[in-house]
Design an enzyme around this catalytic site. Structure first.
Site, PDB file in Angstrom:
ATOM      1  N   SER A   9       0.842  -1.199   0.000  1.00  0.00           N
ATOM      2  CA  SER A   9       0.000   0.000   0.000  1.00  0.00           C
ATOM      3  C   SER A   9       0.876   1.247   0.000  1.00  0.00           C
ATOM      4  O   SER A   9       1.633   1.497   0.937  1.00  0.00           O
ATOM      5  CB  SER A   9      -0.912   0.008   1.226  1.00  0.00           C
ATOM      6  OG  SER A   9      -1.567   1.260   1.287  1.00  0.00           O
ATOM      7  N   HIS A  34      -1.235  -1.102  -4.319  1.00  0.00           N
ATOM      8  CA  HIS A  34      -2.510  -0.763  -3.690  1.00  0.00           C
ATOM      9  C   HIS A  34      -2.513   0.742  -3.407  1.00  0.00           C
ATOM     10  O   HIS A  34      -1.603   1.262  -2.760  1.00  0.00           O
ATOM     11  CB  HIS A  34      -2.693  -1.558  -2.388  1.00  0.00           C
ATOM     12  CG  HIS A  34      -4.017  -1.341  -1.732  1.00  0.00           C
ATOM     13  ND1 HIS A  34      -5.165  -2.007  -2.108  1.00  0.00           N
ATOM     14  CD2 HIS A  34      -4.384  -0.516  -0.719  1.00  0.00           C
ATOM     15  CE1 HIS A  34      -6.177  -1.620  -1.359  1.00  0.00           C
ATOM     16  NE2 HIS A  34      -5.736  -0.697  -0.507  1.00  0.00           N
ATOM     17  N   ASP A  36      -4.627   3.968  -1.942  1.00  0.00           N
ATOM     18  CA  ASP A  36      -5.734   4.374  -1.067  1.00  0.00           C
ATOM     19  C   ASP A  36      -6.129   5.824  -1.307  1.00  0.00           C
ATOM     20  O   ASP A  36      -5.342   6.738  -1.047  1.00  0.00           O
ATOM     21  CB  ASP A  36      -5.306   4.223   0.399  1.00  0.00           C
ATOM     22  CG  ASP A  36      -5.155   2.768   0.794  1.00  0.00           C
ATOM     23  OD1 ASP A  36      -6.126   2.003   0.597  1.00  0.00           O
ATOM     24  OD2 ASP A  36      -4.074   2.389   1.283  1.00  0.00           O
ATOM     25  N   MET A  38      -8.663   8.723  -0.130  1.00  0.00           N
ATOM     26  CA  MET A  38      -9.563   9.089   0.981  1.00  0.00           C
ATOM     27  C   MET A  38     -10.035  10.529   0.817  1.00  0.00           C
ATOM     28  O   MET A  38      -9.243  11.382   0.416  1.00  0.00           O
ATOM     29  CB  MET A  38      -8.814   8.980   2.310  1.00  0.00           C
ATOM     30  CG  MET A  38      -8.178   7.637   2.545  1.00  0.00           C
ATOM     31  SD  MET A  38      -7.258   7.654   4.100  1.00  0.00           S
ATOM     32  CE  MET A  38      -6.495   6.045   4.020  1.00  0.00           C
ATOM     33  N   HIS A  67      -8.295   1.708  -4.169  1.00  0.00           N
ATOM     34  CA  HIS A  67      -9.279   1.532  -3.097  1.00  0.00           C
ATOM     35  C   HIS A  67      -9.870   2.899  -2.778  1.00  0.00           C
ATOM     36  O   HIS A  67      -9.204   3.738  -2.181  1.00  0.00           O
ATOM     37  CB  HIS A  67      -8.544   0.922  -1.889  1.00  0.00           C
ATOM     38  CG  HIS A  67      -9.380   0.765  -0.666  1.00  0.00           C
ATOM     39  ND1 HIS A  67      -8.823   0.497   0.573  1.00  0.00           N
ATOM     40  CD2 HIS A  67     -10.726   0.823  -0.462  1.00  0.00           C
ATOM     41  CE1 HIS A  67      -9.788   0.395   1.465  1.00  0.00           C
ATOM     42  NE2 HIS A  67     -10.941   0.601   0.875  1.00  0.00           N
ATOM     43  N   MET A  69     -11.981   5.260  -0.753  1.00  0.00           N
ATOM     44  CA  MET A  69     -12.671   5.481   0.521  1.00  0.00           C
ATOM     45  C   MET A  69     -13.307   6.855   0.435  1.00  0.00           C
ATOM     46  O   MET A  69     -12.893   7.815   1.092  1.00  0.00           O
ATOM     47  CB  MET A  69     -11.669   5.380   1.677  1.00  0.00           C
ATOM     48  CG  MET A  69     -11.291   3.945   1.984  1.00  0.00           C
ATOM     49  SD  MET A  69      -9.751   3.806   2.891  1.00  0.00           S
ATOM     50  CE  MET A  69      -8.599   3.773   1.521  1.00  0.00           C
ATOM     51  N   MET A 138     -12.036  -5.317   4.977  1.00  0.00           N
ATOM     52  CA  MET A 138     -11.215  -4.411   5.786  1.00  0.00           C
ATOM     53  C   MET A 138     -10.934  -5.078   7.132  1.00  0.00           C
ATOM     54  O   MET A 138     -11.853  -5.404   7.883  1.00  0.00           O
ATOM     55  CB  MET A 138     -11.931  -3.076   6.022  1.00  0.00           C
ATOM     56  CG  MET A 138     -12.092  -2.200   4.782  1.00  0.00           C
ATOM     57  SD  MET A 138     -10.559  -1.886   3.881  1.00  0.00           S
ATOM     58  CE  MET A 138      -9.551  -1.099   5.133  1.00  0.00           C
ATOM     59  N   GLY A 143      -9.048   4.335   6.843  1.00  0.00           N
ATOM     60  CA  GLY A 143      -8.696   5.731   7.103  1.00  0.00           C
ATOM     61  C   GLY A 143      -7.228   5.936   7.428  1.00  0.00           C
ATOM     62  O   GLY A 143      -6.683   6.994   7.164  1.00  0.00           O
ATOM     63  N   PHE A 144      -6.610   4.915   8.010  1.00  0.00           N
ATOM     64  CA  PHE A 144      -5.223   5.084   8.447  1.00  0.00           C
ATOM     65  C   PHE A 144      -4.433   3.794   8.264  1.00  0.00           C
ATOM     66  O   PHE A 144      -4.988   2.701   8.424  1.00  0.00           O
ATOM     67  CB  PHE A 144      -5.178   5.490   9.929  1.00  0.00           C
ATOM     68  CG  PHE A 144      -5.956   6.746  10.218  1.00  0.00           C
ATOM     69  CD1 PHE A 144      -5.367   7.994  10.059  1.00  0.00           C
ATOM     70  CD2 PHE A 144      -7.286   6.659  10.598  1.00  0.00           C
ATOM     71  CE1 PHE A 144      -6.103   9.151  10.301  1.00  0.00           C
ATOM     72  CE2 PHE A 144      -8.035   7.825  10.835  1.00  0.00           C
ATOM     73  CZ  PHE A 144      -7.438   9.075  10.689  1.00  0.00           C
ATOM     74  N   GLY A 145      -3.158   3.960   7.976  1.00  0.00           N
ATOM     75  CA  GLY A 145      -2.260   2.813   7.973  1.00  0.00           C
ATOM     76  C   GLY A 145      -1.779   2.550   9.393  1.00  0.00           C
ATOM     77  O   GLY A 145      -2.031   3.344  10.308  1.00  0.00           O
ATOM     78  N   ASP A 176      -7.232  -6.106   3.777  1.00  0.00           N
ATOM     79  CA  ASP A 176      -6.591  -4.796   3.838  1.00  0.00           C
ATOM     80  C   ASP A 176      -6.546  -4.271   5.274  1.00  0.00           C
ATOM     81  O   ASP A 176      -7.585  -3.954   5.859  1.00  0.00           O
ATOM     82  CB  ASP A 176      -7.364  -3.832   2.939  1.00  0.00           C
ATOM     83  CG  ASP A 176      -6.646  -2.507   2.762  1.00  0.00           C
ATOM     84  OD1 ASP A 176      -5.491  -2.369   3.208  1.00  0.00           O
ATOM     85  OD2 ASP A 176      -7.257  -1.597   2.162  1.00  0.00           O
ATOM     86  N   GLY A 177      -5.336  -4.182   5.816  1.00  0.00           N
ATOM     87  CA  GLY A 177      -5.125  -3.570   7.125  1.00  0.00           C
ATOM     88  C   GLY A 177      -4.451  -4.490   8.122  1.00  0.00           C
ATOM     89  O   GLY A 177      -4.913  -5.606   8.384  1.00  0.00           O
ATOM     90  N   GLY A 178      -3.323  -4.048   8.628  1.00  0.00           N
ATOM     91  CA  GLY A 178      -2.648  -4.791   9.692  1.00  0.00           C
ATOM     92  C   GLY A 178      -2.058  -6.120   9.259  1.00  0.00           C
ATOM     93  O   GLY A 178      -1.832  -7.000  10.101  1.00  0.00           O
ATOM     94  N   GLY A 198       0.879  -2.323   4.063  1.00  0.00           N
ATOM     95  CA  GLY A 198       1.426  -0.969   3.986  1.00  0.00           C
ATOM     96  C   GLY A 198       2.615  -0.804   4.893  1.00  0.00           C
ATOM     97  O   GLY A 198       3.773  -0.960   4.489  1.00  0.00           O
TER      98      GLY A 198
END
Ligand code: DX5
Ligand code: ZN
Length: 219
Positions: A9, A34, A36, A38, A67, A69, A138, A143-145, A176-178, A198
């Protein structure tokens, strides 16, 4: 099982050295970019927009996975196609006429993705799953990495995988995320096809090696 796709990301890249980081991805074993986007309305953060994506597209040599958002994404479908997006993912929660939105994305020659917030149940996609190329689950609140992975994601992946198979669909599952080396294998085993990473990649001392290690771990 086919090879799990790794999608770094760009949100976690060094924006002052964007070309360098894009080349890192080009030259690594990563499969996709990827991206993002926003708007500060759908999510409580603003990332970057069209001019930055245009600059990324100029250098990126791999699939561009965008992606969105943003609220009312239908307004920008053609623009994102023109900017070089290969996959365009909208949020379920932002699309009152999701079926129409998916058709519009495909009409512009892109693969159509739908992202689900952590509280959104995968069963809500049952009537439209055949029309979706990719579901992005998700595993953090968008909203945040750099946030921590939500454990309930495994159950969502399994449930979604079951639905896709029952419907005879070819939909891919993205997480997506963590994502890190701690959960990647378990996610792939649960049915994930694409892992977005990311901060785990760009925060590493050696991002290229980190991508390579992830690939080795998965295949
Ligand atoms: C979050 C974004 C993610 C984010 C992932 O809103 O959609 O793509 O960049 O970042 P990490 O891997 O750091 O959780
Ligand atoms: Zn994302």
């Amino acid at each position: 099982m086919s090879q799990t796709i790794i999608a770094p990301s760009i949100l976690a890249a060094d924006f002052a050295n964007l070309q360098r980081d894009i080349e890192m991805v080009n030259n690594s074993e990563a499969d996709w970019f990827h991206i993002d986007i926003m708007d500060g309305v759908f999510v409580p953060n603003i990332s970057f927009g069209m001019p930055v994506l245009k600059a990324i597209s100029k250098h990126a040599k791999k699939t561009i996975d965008v992606h969105l958002m943003i609220v009312d994404p239908d307004r920008y479908i053609r623009t994102f196609a023109e900017l070089g997006s290969d996959v365009l993912t909208v949020h379920y929660e932002a699309c009152p006429h999701l079926h129409r939105t998916l058709q519009a994305i495909k009409t512009e020659g892109m693969k159509a993705g739908v992202a689900l917030n952590p509280h959104t149940n995968v069963s809500l996609l049952e009537d439209v799953i055949q029309d979706i190329d990719l579901v992005c689950i998700m595993s953090v609140n968008p909203g945040f990495g750099g946030q921590s992975f939500i454990e309930n994601t495994y159950d969502k992946v399994k449930q979604l995988k079951k639905m896709i198979e029952a419907k005879g669909a070819t939909t891919k599952i993205e997480i997506d995320g963590g994502v890190t080396n701690k959960n990647a294998k378990q996610l792939a085993e649960a049915g994930a096809d694409i892992l977005v990473a990311g901060s785990y990649v760009f925060g590493a001392t050696n991002p290229t090696q980190t991508v390579k290690d992830l690939k080795t771990l998965l295949n």
